[in-house]
Design an enzyme around this catalytic site. Structure first.
Site, mmCIF file in Angstrom:
data_model
loop_
_atom_site.group_PDB
_atom_site.id
_atom_site.type_symbol
_atom_site.label_atom_id
_atom_site.label_comp_id
_atom_site.label_asym_id
_atom_site.label_seq_id
_atom_site.Cartn_x
_atom_site.Cartn_y
_atom_site.Cartn_z
ATOM 1 N N ASN A 7 0.877 -1.169 0.000
ATOM 2 C CA ASN A 7 0.000 0.000 0.000
ATOM 3 C C ASN A 7 0.915 1.218 0.000
ATOM 4 O O ASN A 7 1.534 1.550 1.014
ATOM 5 C CB ASN A 7 -0.915 0.000 1.225
ATOM 6 N N GLU A 34 -3.847 1.755 -3.025
ATOM 7 C CA GLU A 34 -4.047 3.158 -2.666
ATOM 8 C C GLU A 34 -3.132 4.060 -3.493
ATOM 9 O O GLU A 34 -2.423 4.917 -2.968
ATOM 10 C CB GLU A 34 -3.845 3.383 -1.157
ATOM 11 N N ASP A 150 -3.736 -4.976 0.808
ATOM 12 C CA ASP A 150 -4.084 -4.394 2.098
ATOM 13 C C ASP A 150 -5.496 -4.864 2.422
ATOM 14 O O ASP A 150 -6.466 -4.363 1.869
ATOM 15 C CB ASP A 150 -4.008 -2.869 2.014
ATOM 16 N N ASN A 152 -6.900 -4.664 5.409
ATOM 17 C CA ASN A 152 -7.503 -3.889 6.490
ATOM 18 C C ASN A 152 -8.155 -4.795 7.529
ATOM 19 O O ASN A 152 -9.242 -4.505 8.042
ATOM 20 C CB ASN A 152 -8.509 -2.874 5.930
ATOM 21 N N ASP A 221 -1.446 -6.296 5.875
ATOM 22 C CA ASP A 221 -1.116 -6.558 4.473
ATOM 23 C C ASP A 221 -0.756 -8.038 4.350
ATOM 24 O O ASP A 221 0.193 -8.510 4.988
ATOM 25 C CB ASP A 221 0.043 -5.679 4.028
ATOM 26 N N ASP A 250 2.731 4.683 5.223
ATOM 27 C CA ASP A 250 2.553 4.116 6.560
ATOM 28 C C ASP A 250 2.527 2.589 6.521
ATOM 29 O O ASP A 250 2.521 1.934 7.565
ATOM 30 C CB ASP A 250 1.302 4.667 7.253
ATOM 31 N N HIS A 251 2.514 2.002 5.321
ATOM 32 C CA HIS A 251 2.655 0.559 5.125
ATOM 33 C C HIS A 251 4.048 0.260 4.575
ATOM 34 O O HIS A 251 4.720 1.143 4.034
ATOM 35 C CB HIS A 251 1.643 0.043 4.105
#
Length: 260
Positions: A7, A34, A150, A152, A221, A250-251
């Protein structure tokens, strides 16, 4: 063959980071989520210059997924079937020719689902049911299949540094975890958990409160493998160091090596 998922949290904002990582890691196939770009605005040529074929399913400002591949695409399918009214760009499937036949790789960006007392959470669970239906059909092909992205979903307590922080979050709700297990129990293998039971292995750290420095992370992930892909699994890795680069997502990337 090395297949990775990441991501990227905005491909234009992270283009230098993405190119640096691709040069370092050199995955054969990279699944991005994303991308936050329409197809026409995606920096395709920058990736082609590194030897990648590019397929995108983009959307202005948010969502968006992409596949970068050193192999040519035999087929590209965009969008998760099951809801003609869903206009979110969250799913792309690539089909490739390999020595054993066909290889299918998916880049997916599963809905976040927050807040849980809104339609966003219902959308998340409905999307997961659609993914389960799609995977049920694809598994009948008996081909190597990699569902990467991802998700989530914090699947287990050991996938969070402090699970108590997530009890009111859609990522850790019992319904989300149950839906994830329902997808797995079709016969898919969580690549990382096939190689280690170790805790403290995370793929996401918030930008706030020094989360990365404190290793206050979560693992959301995942790469899920069909039996034909799991039989070829060699190794799994998390490129945690990328989170410490300038202007990071942030991933971080997660990758598998398959004997294909």
């Amino acid at each position: 063959m090395k297949i990775a998922t990441w991501n990227i949290n905005g491909v234009k904002a992270r283009i230098d980071t993405a190119l640096a990582w691709l040069k370092e890691a050199s995955p054969d196939i990279a699944c991005l989520q994303e991308i936050k770009s329409v197809d026409e605005g995606f920096p395709t040529s920058a990736f082609e210059d590194l030897g990648y074929n590019v397929a995108t399913h983009g959307q202005k400002g948010f969502n968006g997924v992409a596949l970068l591949s050193k192999l040519p695409f035999d087929e590209v399918n965009r969008g998760l079937p099951g809801d003609d009214g869903d206009d979110h760009a969250r799913f792309i499937e690539g089909v490739f020719s390999v020595e054993s036949g066909a290889l299918r790789v998916v880049s997916l960006y599963l809905p976040n689902g927050n807040p849980i007392d809104t339609p966003k959470f219902s959308y998340k669970l409905a999307w997961m049911e659609r993914l389960r239906n799609w995977a049920t059909e694809r598994l009948t092909y008996e081909e190597p299949l990699v569902l990467a992205g991802d998700y989530n979903v914090i699947a287990e307590p050991r996938d969070a540094k402090d699970p108590s922080l997530w009890v009111n979050d859609a990522l850790y709700q019992p319904e989300s975890r149950k839906a994830f297990r329902a997808i797995e129990t079709l016969g898919l293998t969580d690549a990382l958990r096939a190689t280690t039971d170790e805790g403290g292995l995370y793929t996401f750290w918030d930008y706030q409160a020094g989360a990365f420095q404190k290793n206050n992370g979560i693992r959301i992930d995942h790469l899920l493998l069909s039996p034909q892909a799991a039989d070829r699994l060699v190794s799994v890795g998390i490129d945690k160091h990328v989170r410490g680069w300038d202007k990071p997502s942030d991933h971080v990337p997660v990758h598998v090596e398959l004997r294909i």
